[in-house]
Design a protein around this motif. Structure first.
Motif, short mmCIF file in Angstrom:
data_model
loop_
_atom_site.label_atom_id
_atom_site.label_comp_id
_atom_site.label_asym_id
_atom_site.label_seq_id
_atom_site.Cartn_x
_atom_site.Cartn_y
_atom_site.Cartn_z
N GLY A 115 0.97 -1.15 -0.03
CA GLY A 115 -0.05 -0.20 -0.02
C GLY A 115 0.87 1.35 0.01
O GLY A 115 2.10 1.10 -0.25
N LEU A 116 0.20 2.66 0.33
CA LEU A 116 0.73 3.68 0.26
C LEU A 116 0.94 4.11 1.79
O LEU A 116 -0.01 4.30 2.43
CB LEU A 116 0.07 4.66 -0.41
CG LEU A 116 0.39 6.21 -0.42
CD1 LEU A 116 1.64 6.37 -0.85
CD2 LEU A 116 -0.58 7.05 -1.20
N VAL A 117 2.25 4.60 2.20
CA VAL A 117 2.37 5.16 3.65
C VAL A 117 3.28 6.22 3.40
O VAL A 117 3.86 6.41 2.27
CB VAL A 117 3.06 3.80 4.48
CG1 VAL A 117 2.19 2.73 4.66
CG2 VAL A 117 4.27 3.44 3.89
N GLN A 118 3.31 7.00 4.62
CA GLN A 118 4.08 8.13 4.69
C GLN A 118 5.58 7.89 4.99
O GLN A 118 5.86 6.78 5.74
CB GLN A 118 3.62 9.30 5.13
CG GLN A 118 2.29 9.79 4.78
CD GLN A 118 1.92 11.14 5.35
OE1 GLN A 118 2.35 11.26 6.74
NE2 GLN A 118 1.37 12.15 4.71
N PRO A 154 11.23 6.77 1.21
CA PRO A 154 10.92 6.66 0.01
C PRO A 154 11.64 5.71 -0.97
O PRO A 154 11.28 5.47 -1.63
CB PRO A 154 11.12 8.32 -0.40
CG PRO A 154 10.94 8.99 0.76
CD PRO A 154 11.50 8.03 1.82
N THR A 182 10.33 2.38 -1.96
CA THR A 182 9.15 2.20 -2.91
C THR A 182 9.74 1.24 -3.91
O THR A 182 10.62 1.22 -4.36
CB THR A 182 8.81 3.67 -3.43
OG1 THR A 182 8.49 4.33 -2.48
CG2 THR A 182 7.78 3.28 -4.65
N GLN A 208 2.63 -3.74 -4.37
CA GLN A 208 3.26 -2.54 -4.57
C GLN A 208 2.99 -1.89 -3.19
O GLN A 208 2.31 -1.79 -2.40
CB GLN A 208 2.48 -1.80 -5.34
CG GLN A 208 2.92 -0.43 -5.35
CD GLN A 208 4.27 -0.17 -6.38
OE1 GLN A 208 4.49 -0.76 -7.33
NE2 GLN A 208 5.12 0.32 -5.75
N VAL A 209 4.66 -1.48 -2.65
CA VAL A 209 4.74 -0.62 -1.59
C VAL A 209 5.35 0.71 -2.09
O VAL A 209 6.22 0.85 -2.73
CB VAL A 209 5.81 -1.14 -0.61
CG1 VAL A 209 6.33 -0.27 0.46
CG2 VAL A 209 5.24 -2.65 -0.17
N THR A 210 4.63 1.73 -1.53
CA THR A 210 4.77 3.39 -1.86
C THR A 210 4.96 4.04 -0.74
O THR A 210 3.95 3.95 0.07
CB THR A 210 3.79 4.00 -3.09
OG1 THR A 210 3.64 3.04 -4.09
CG2 THR A 210 4.06 5.06 -3.50
N VAL A 211 6.12 4.67 -0.79
CA VAL A 211 6.23 5.61 0.32
C VAL A 211 6.56 6.99 -0.06
O VAL A 211 7.66 7.31 -0.74
CB VAL A 211 7.85 5.07 1.25
CG1 VAL A 211 7.95 5.73 2.45
CG2 VAL A 211 7.68 3.43 1.54
N SER A 212 5.87 7.68 0.45
CA SER A 212 5.70 9.08 0.05
C SER A 212 6.55 9.83 0.94
O SER A 212 6.57 9.73 2.49
CB SER A 212 4.30 9.96 0.16
OG SER A 212 3.67 9.61 1.38
#
Length: 121
Positions: free
Chosen positions: A10-13, A87, A90, A116-120
């Motif tokens: 997922g998407l995390v900060q 980031p 990702t 998918q791993v997305t790091v913002s």
């Protein structure tokens, strides 16, 4: 048919945590090592973490001290706890398992479809 199914991407900060899991299913005679690789756009696939059937672990240099791999050999599930995400973490994360299926005497690696791993930032 042997399958590996990942979940938890997922998407995390940046700085947050995320858990991945990967379950092996099907006609499995013997389960050996399991682990995770990742691949970022434009980069080669790299080892994230590896765990043997005797719980000996290996980590990629970039994740040491932040990620933890564990396995439930009875349920045939490998987990990846990711803390302090950056980031640069990702990527698509792929799990794998070295196993022997019931209809074969040969152990080989099986792979999941990737998550998918997305790091913002």
């Amino acid at each position: 048919q042997v399958q590996l199914v990942e979940s938890g991407g997922g998407l995390v900060q940046a700085g947050e945590s995320l858990d991945l899991s990967c379950a092996a299913s099907g006609s499995i005679f013997r389960l050996g090592a399991m682990g995770w690789y990742r691949q970022a756009p434009g980069k080669q696939r790299e080892l994230v973490a590896h765990i043997t059937s005797k719980d000996v672990t290996t980590y990629g240099d970039s994740v040491k001290g932040r990620f933890t791999i564990s396995v439930d050999n009875v349920m045939k599930v490998v987990y990846l706890r990711m803390n302090g995400l950056k980031p640069e973490d990702t990527a698509v994360y792929y799990c794998y398992a070295d196993l022997t299926p019931l209809d074969s005497e040969i152990s080989r690696s099986y792979w999941g479809q990737g998550t998918q791993v997305t790091v913002s930032s």
